[in-house]
Design an enzyme around this catalytic site. Structure first.
Site, PDB file in Angstrom:
ATOM      1  N   HIS A 188       8.592  -1.191  -7.869  1.00 25.24           N
ATOM      2  CA  HIS A 188       9.213  -2.515  -7.903  1.00 25.24           C
ATOM      3  C   HIS A 188      10.520  -2.555  -7.119  1.00 25.24           C
ATOM      4  O   HIS A 188      10.911  -3.594  -6.617  1.00 25.24           O
ATOM      5  CB  HIS A 188       9.430  -2.965  -9.343  1.00 25.24           C
ATOM      6  CG  HIS A 188       8.164  -3.468  -9.941  1.00 25.24           C
ATOM      7  ND1 HIS A 188       7.389  -2.703 -10.769  1.00 25.24           N
ATOM      8  CD2 HIS A 188       7.505  -4.631  -9.762  1.00 25.24           C
ATOM      9  CE1 HIS A 188       6.316  -3.388 -11.100  1.00 25.24           C
ATOM     10  NE2 HIS A 188       6.346  -4.557 -10.504  1.00 25.24           N
ATOM     11  N   ARG A 295       8.502 -13.657 -10.734  1.00 26.31           N
ATOM     12  CA  ARG A 295       8.428 -12.566 -11.711  1.00 26.31           C
ATOM     13  C   ARG A 295       9.468 -12.827 -12.805  1.00 26.31           C
ATOM     14  O   ARG A 295      10.602 -12.352 -12.720  1.00 26.31           O
ATOM     15  CB  ARG A 295       8.707 -11.225 -11.026  1.00 26.31           C
ATOM     16  CG  ARG A 295       7.604 -10.765 -10.072  1.00 26.31           C
ATOM     17  CD  ARG A 295       7.939  -9.401  -9.497  1.00 26.31           C
ATOM     18  NE  ARG A 295       6.809  -8.730  -8.904  1.00 26.31           N
ATOM     19  CZ  ARG A 295       6.506  -8.754  -7.604  1.00 26.31           C
ATOM     20  NH1 ARG A 295       7.244  -9.417  -6.754  1.00 26.31           N
ATOM     21  NH2 ARG A 295       5.444  -8.098  -7.156  1.00 26.31           N
ATOM     22  N   ARG A 331       5.055 -16.398 -13.562  1.00 25.33           N
ATOM     23  CA  ARG A 331       4.305 -15.413 -14.345  1.00 25.33           C
ATOM     24  C   ARG A 331       5.067 -15.117 -15.623  1.00 25.33           C
ATOM     25  O   ARG A 331       6.281 -14.906 -15.589  1.00 25.33           O
ATOM     26  CB  ARG A 331       4.156 -14.138 -13.525  1.00 25.33           C
ATOM     27  CG  ARG A 331       3.574 -13.005 -14.352  1.00 25.33           C
ATOM     28  CD  ARG A 331       3.293 -11.806 -13.525  1.00 25.33           C
ATOM     29  NE  ARG A 331       4.487 -11.035 -13.238  1.00 25.33           N
ATOM     30  CZ  ARG A 331       4.492  -9.984 -12.413  1.00 25.33           C
ATOM     31  NH1 ARG A 331       3.387  -9.640 -11.783  1.00 25.33           N
ATOM     32  NH2 ARG A 331       5.593  -9.307 -12.200  1.00 25.33           N
ATOM     33  N   GLU A 430      -5.386  -7.864 -11.869  1.00 23.69           N
ATOM     34  CA  GLU A 430      -4.709  -6.638 -11.433  1.00 23.69           C
ATOM     35  C   GLU A 430      -5.239  -5.410 -12.158  1.00 23.69           C
ATOM     36  O   GLU A 430      -4.723  -4.318 -11.998  1.00 23.69           O
ATOM     37  CB  GLU A 430      -3.186  -6.755 -11.539  1.00 23.69           C
ATOM     38  CG  GLU A 430      -2.653  -7.255 -12.843  1.00 23.69           C
ATOM     39  CD  GLU A 430      -1.145  -7.448 -12.833  1.00 23.69           C
ATOM     40  OE1 GLU A 430      -0.460  -7.037 -11.892  1.00 23.69           O
ATOM     41  OE2 GLU A 430      -0.642  -8.021 -13.809  1.00 23.69           O
ATOM     42  N   ASN A 453      -0.953  -4.665  -6.152  1.00 16.70           N
ATOM     43  CA  ASN A 453      -0.154  -3.462  -6.403  1.00 16.70           C
ATOM     44  C   ASN A 453      -0.725  -2.701  -7.601  1.00 16.70           C
ATOM     45  O   ASN A 453      -0.975  -1.509  -7.545  1.00 16.70           O
ATOM     46  CB  ASN A 453       1.310  -3.823  -6.689  1.00 16.70           C
ATOM     47  CG  ASN A 453       1.885  -4.734  -5.642  1.00 16.70           C
ATOM     48  OD1 ASN A 453       1.452  -4.693  -4.502  1.00 16.70           O
ATOM     49  ND2 ASN A 453       2.838  -5.569  -6.020  1.00 16.70           N
ATOM     50  N   ASP A 454      -0.919  -3.436  -8.686  1.00 21.50           N
ATOM     51  CA  ASP A 454      -1.495  -2.777  -9.862  1.00 21.50           C
ATOM     52  C   ASP A 454      -2.993  -2.558  -9.693  1.00 21.50           C
ATOM     53  O   ASP A 454      -3.523  -1.549 -10.148  1.00 21.50           O
ATOM     54  CB  ASP A 454      -1.197  -3.597 -11.123  1.00 21.50           C
ATOM     55  CG  ASP A 454       0.201  -3.300 -11.632  1.00 21.50           C
ATOM     56  OD1 ASP A 454       0.577  -2.121 -11.670  1.00 21.50           O
ATOM     57  OD2 ASP A 454       0.941  -4.246 -11.951  1.00 21.50           O
ATOM     58  N   ARG A 464       1.792   4.123  -9.165  1.00 24.35           N
ATOM     59  CA  ARG A 464       2.554   3.523  -8.069  1.00 24.35           C
ATOM     60  C   ARG A 464       4.010   3.965  -8.041  1.00 24.35           C
ATOM     61  O   ARG A 464       4.719   3.748  -7.074  1.00 24.35           O
ATOM     62  CB  ARG A 464       2.449   1.983  -8.108  1.00 24.35           C
ATOM     63  CG  ARG A 464       3.062   1.366  -9.329  1.00 24.35           C
ATOM     64  CD  ARG A 464       2.653  -0.082  -9.501  1.00 24.35           C
ATOM     65  NE  ARG A 464       3.560  -1.009  -8.844  1.00 24.35           N
ATOM     66  CZ  ARG A 464       3.576  -2.319  -9.060  1.00 24.35           C
ATOM     67  NH1 ARG A 464       2.700  -2.865  -9.894  1.00 24.35           N
ATOM     68  NH2 ARG A 464       4.421  -3.096  -8.463  1.00 24.35           N
ATOM     69  N   CYS A 501      -1.120 -12.051  -4.661  1.00 21.25           N
ATOM     70  CA  CYS A 501       0.348 -12.015  -4.741  1.00 21.25           C
ATOM     71  C   CYS A 501       0.888 -10.595  -4.689  1.00 21.25           C
ATOM     72  O   CYS A 501       2.082 -10.374  -4.798  1.00 21.25           O
ATOM     73  CB  CYS A 501       0.852 -12.751  -5.978  1.00 21.25           C
ATOM     74  SG  CYS A 501       0.316 -11.988  -7.502  1.00 21.25           S
TER      75      CYS A 501
HETATM   76  C1  PEP Z   1       0.868  -6.705  -8.545  1.00 25.26           C
HETATM   77  O1  PEP Z   1       0.631  -5.856  -9.424  1.00 25.26           O
HETATM   78  O2  PEP Z   1       0.278  -6.740  -7.443  1.00 25.26           O
HETATM   79  C2  PEP Z   1       1.902  -7.730  -8.760  1.00 25.26           C
HETATM   80  C3  PEP Z   1       2.078  -8.716  -7.911  1.00 25.26           C
HETATM   81  O3  PEP Z   1       2.684  -7.593  -9.858  1.00 25.26           O
HETATM   82  P1  PEP Z   1       3.892  -6.543  -9.942  1.00 25.26           P
HETATM   83  O4  PEP Z   1       4.069  -5.930  -8.597  1.00 25.26           O
HETATM   84  O5  PEP Z   1       5.077  -7.293 -10.404  1.00 25.26           O
HETATM   85  O6  PEP Z   1       3.379  -5.562 -10.961  1.00 25.26           O
HETATM   86 MG    MG Z   2       1.408  -6.138 -11.400  1.00 16.17          MG
END
Ligand code: PEP
Ligand code: MG
Length: 549
Positions: A188, A295, A331, A430, A453-454, A464, A501
């Protein structure tokens, strides 16, 4: 000259001086005390100081804010005089011969759990107050060590790693780059650096920490190199690279106001990802069509207690009003894993990414979730809101979530509080589970937003946060791309729109593939909107299809 190599997460060349981030120690020490009497005196005097601080805060808040907001300090002062709470601490110090900080922490866990397990929502909320007053006492005992650092314009912030809230606490106007010895490219903090439009190189290794404040350096966010005390040849080369980058960025300005449309007429929405109000100017200046991911958990971070419903309402209202009729997807709280706030008092977990986070916390803590939903729905009358739930992995989780939303709507209606009944409700896809059952989830929601990402972390079993895994990280892994395509097909089969996203949305190497899949929206850090528009406007799906045949 020393050259450090890491991963560049946001391009840009910065010439400046190093400034090391100094951290407050938040760990609660635990040790046996030899002199119990002394420890009791330490506690009593801390208690007196906390009560007197709260009285002063109450007076100031009365003058500077209003009576209602000031009342919390009065209540906290009264709670600190509560005999049951204080006796619990005193007994622990006496019988366990333990230090005051730890005795307070134990009492805090015990009392806050007790309040939170009560049925009455007012009593449940007292759990947070217990944590707040306990934190206050512990901070006094530990003495104040400020994490504030005096920054000068153009400083390059260095640290072993930075949590998102630490990065956010810095004066953005002055920070010109981030360099960390640890950290992974999809963490993050890396996302935040991109979102702040600040060049960043992470994971340069421990040598960074042997350097000192004030050293001259050049950060190359493109190549992931950091040059300390650069020689004349490197300085000249980097200056040229910086000028070329500035020229390219200036060219992109010409894309403002243009449509996101391919040469053969395929349109897509380009929205922005943000975490706080300070980013709104960059959403506008980069010409975002809306906000695809706000977020909201960042509202909960870097503070000592939960934001109130009204505080949240004011923030959501500002975002919605700023964006006027443009879509704003907020979110709900996605705390846990690498996004922590101490006052949540979450247990330490072996595998936090697979643990109690996001919607799982919200479903177990209605005292946290419901005020957020109330704040969101109340704010919905000020713009074009969509609410999105993170980390959904099953139909039952989604149904429980939607039941709570319905209940909050009924509560607002009963109290005559207006909200927009057309507010769209969506979920993040995700987890691989959600992607695979997206055909069953789609009828229950208005939209999907794919959190790559997740989704990547869980599909590829790659933490990650773990820098050691960067070399195994395959951002274009076919498994992830197939899950995305499956999700898009299932959403469209049920007439629902679907966006991305996660960071993959900004990857111009995949833009054509996403356009072909029929993705409706890409939501990216504001600084990636114009480069993406450039890419889209140069793409011809018909022609490239022809060539491939
Ligand atoms: C993701 O997981 O792709 C996402 C957008 O949420 P975050 O990166 O805040 O976990
Ligand atoms: Mg996420």
């Amino acid at each position: 000259m020393i050259t450090l190599s890491g991963k560049g997460v946001y391009g840009g060349i910065v010439i400046g001086r190093l400034c090391f981030y100094k951290r407050e120690n938040n760990e609660i020490p635990k040790y046996t005390v030899k002199n119990v009497e002394n420890e009791l005196i330490r506690f009593e005097s801390t208690l007196k100081k906390a009560i007197s601080d709260l009285k002063n805060l109450y007076k100031t808040a009365l003058k500077e804010i209003d009576k209602e907001s000031a009342a919390i300090f009065e209540i906290h002062g009264m709670m600190l005089e509560d005999e049951d709470f204080n006796n619990e601490i005193i007994d622990t110090i006496k019988h366990e011969r333990i230090n005051a900080e730890y005795a307070i922490f134990s009492a805090s866990v015990k009392f806050s759990n007790m309040f939170e397990s009560m049925d009455d929502s007012y009593m449940q909320a007292r759990g947070a107050d217990i944590r707040d007053i306990s934190n206050r006492l512990i901070s006094i005992l530990l003495g104040k060590s400020s994490k504030d650092i005096s920054l000068e314009q153009g400083d390059i912030i260095c640290a072993d790693d930075l949590t998102p809230s630490e990065a956010m606490s810095l004066d953005r106007g002055k920070v010109s780059a981030f360099v960390t010895s640890a950290g992974s490219a999809s963490s993050h903090t890396a996302i935040l650096a991109k979102s702040m439009g600040i060049p960043a190189v992470i994971g340069v290794g421990d040598d960074l920490m042997t350097l000192t404040d004030g050293a001259e350096a050049i950060v190359d966010g493109f190549s992931g190199k950091v040059y300390i005390s650069p020689d004349a040849e490197t300085s000249a080369r980097m200056k040229d690279k910086r000028n070329a980058d500035l020229q390219r960025k200036a060219l992109l300005e010409e894309y403002k106001g243009l449509e996101n449309i391919t040469l053969d007429g395929k349109r897509i929405e380009l929205f922005a990802n943000i975490q706080c109000l300070q980013e709104l100017p960059s959403v506008t200046s980069n010409d975002a069509g809306g906000i695809g991911l706000f977020r909201s958990e960042f509202l909960y971070m870097d503070r000592k207690d939960f934001p109130t419903e009204d505080e949240q309402y004011e923030v959501y209202k500002k975002v919605l009003s700023h964006m006027e009729s443009k879509k704003v997807i907020i979110r709900t709280l996605d705390i846990g894993a690498d996004k922590q706030a101490d006052y949540f008092m979450l247990d330490k977990e072996e595998n936090p990414a697979l643990g109690l986070r996001a919607i799982r916390i919200c479903l177990t803590r209605p005292d946290i979730f419901r005020p957020q939903l109330r704040a969101l729905l109340r704010a919905s009358v000020h713009g074009n809101l969509g609410i999105m739930f993170p980390m959904i992995s099953s139909v039952s989780e989604l149904k429980k979530t939607l039941t709570i939303v319905d209940d909050v709507k009924r509560e607002l209606t009963a109290k005559g509080i207006p909200f927009c009944t057309a507010t769209e409700l969506g979920i993040m896809i995700e987890t691989p589970a959600a992607a695979i059952i997206s055909d069953i989830l789609a009828p229950l929601v208005d939209f999907f937003s794919i959190g790559t990402n997740d989704l990547t972390q869980y599909t590829l079993a790659l933490d990650r946060q773990n820098r050691l895994l960067d070399r195994f990280f395959e951002p274009h892994h076919e498994a992830v791309l197939r899950l995305i395509e499956l999700t898009v097909n299932n959403a469209h089969a049920h007439g629902k729109w679907v966006g991305i996203c996660g960071e993959l949305g900004a990857d111009v190497e995949l833009t054509e593939r996403f356009l072909r899949m029929g993705i409706d929206e890409l939501s990216v850090s504001p600084s990636f909107i114009l480069p993406l528009r450039d890419k889209i406007r140069k793409t011809n799906l018909q022609k490239e299809k022809g060539i491939r045949k």
